[in-house]
Write an enzyme that holds these catalytic residues in place. Sequence first.
Site, PDB file in Angstrom:
ATOM      1  N   THR A 105       0.838  -1.196   0.000  1.00  0.00           N
ATOM      2  CA  THR A 105       0.000   0.000   0.000  1.00  0.00           C
ATOM      3  C   THR A 105       0.875   1.248   0.000  1.00  0.00           C
ATOM      4  O   THR A 105       1.962   1.239   0.580  1.00  0.00           O
ATOM      5  CB  THR A 105      -0.864  -0.043   1.276  1.00  0.00           C
ATOM      6  OG1 THR A 105      -1.835  -1.061   1.116  1.00  0.00           O
ATOM      7  CG2 THR A 105      -1.562   1.273   1.558  1.00  0.00           C
ATOM      8  N   GLY A 115      -0.966  -1.342   6.865  1.00  0.00           N
ATOM      9  CA  GLY A 115      -0.924  -2.497   7.750  1.00  0.00           C
ATOM     10  C   GLY A 115      -2.244  -3.234   7.721  1.00  0.00           C
ATOM     11  O   GLY A 115      -3.001  -3.138   6.752  1.00  0.00           O
TER      12      GLY A 115
HETATM   13  N1  ASP Z   1      -4.144  -1.264   5.104  1.00  0.00           N
HETATM   14  C1  ASP Z   1      -4.365  -1.943   3.850  1.00  0.00           C
HETATM   15  C2  ASP Z   1      -5.691  -2.645   3.888  1.00  0.00           C
HETATM   16  O1  ASP Z   1      -5.986  -3.257   4.897  1.00  0.00           O
HETATM   17  C3  ASP Z   1      -3.307  -2.931   3.499  1.00  0.00           C
HETATM   18  C4  ASP Z   1      -1.875  -2.430   3.591  1.00  0.00           C
HETATM   19  O2  ASP Z   1      -1.624  -1.379   4.159  1.00  0.00           O
HETATM   20  O3  ASP Z   1      -0.967  -3.111   3.075  1.00  0.00           O
HETATM   21  O4  ASP Z   1      -6.404  -2.620   2.922  1.00  0.00           O
END
Ligand code: ASP
Length: 322
Positions: A176, A228
């Site tokens: 992300t 996250g």
């Molecule tokens: N926070 C993002 C989600 O849960 C995933 C990530 O940050 O990698 O969609």
Amino acid sequence: MTPPLAIALHGGAGILKRSKLDAAADRDFRTALSAALDRGWDILQARGSALDAVETVTRALEDSPLFNAGRGSVYTSAGTHEMDAAIMSGREGDFGAVAGVTAVRNPVSLARAVMEQLDAVFLVGTGAGDFAHACGMAVEPPEYFHTTARVEQLESARRSNQTPLDHDAEVEKYGTVGAVALDAAGDLAAATSTGGITNKRPGRVGDSPVPGAGTFADNSTCAVSCTGEGEAFLRCCAAHEVAARMRHGGAGLAAAAHAVIHSTVPGKGGLVAVDRNGTVALPFNTEGMFRAWRTSGGRGGVAIYRGEQGETASPAERPWAH
Ligand code: ASP
């Protein structure tokens, strides 16, 4: 006196052991992070807005196949892509978000169009797609979002019946993306964009596009972009919690950001944040977080792993700022 400027970005958090990235991949990630940061920094130096800077940085990372946003988005369990993005202005508290978007090349720009052109602040699914079409946003065919590595990642997640964070997946280590900035006018802004988590149930939305969970900006406190386990960040309104600790508890940025990542969020991840003084904080509770930052105070860097040098904006805050 010259006003302070600052910018920070992330490209996701996760296991990220040094042994998992070979030298070429390590170099490619650092080059992509650095190039995106430079684009945002150039805007700030030319007295452009924090909003333009965070959108431009996020678009650059969305266009890279290395990160889990835009082009490099992970697959849902149905073998499709559903992207989420948000942008927020700290000056007016304006917010725009989209979720479950397919085909749109730059979801963060669609989120900005929602913010600037509509009374609504959040569009999902086909409604968001229709609005993208009405705005003339660039769209791409499914092949644009297809990479062999992502398919392998999905197959591996299906085999183990898991929905791993991108950087925790065995096959690839992408993530992300998000950015925060302080401009010469003293305005803060934040943006976040994601493909979510591999093998996610269609319709699942994480923290990234939700105001106060994955993305938040308020000129009186800070701008924050998280990455996250989305469900964990959603449950505690993580991005807003950093601002709340500053506003109501009198905490400084670094201490507030550290406390949220290390004691409030009930899961794995990290965030990037900047305050109105140009202090940057980059805390994470995983083994690494792709990150880059720069301030007019002369501090800056590009880092991936825990323990890399020069991660903090202020040496006095070093114990808290990564
Ligand atoms: N926070 C993002 C989600 O849960 C995933 C990530 O940050 O990698 O969609």
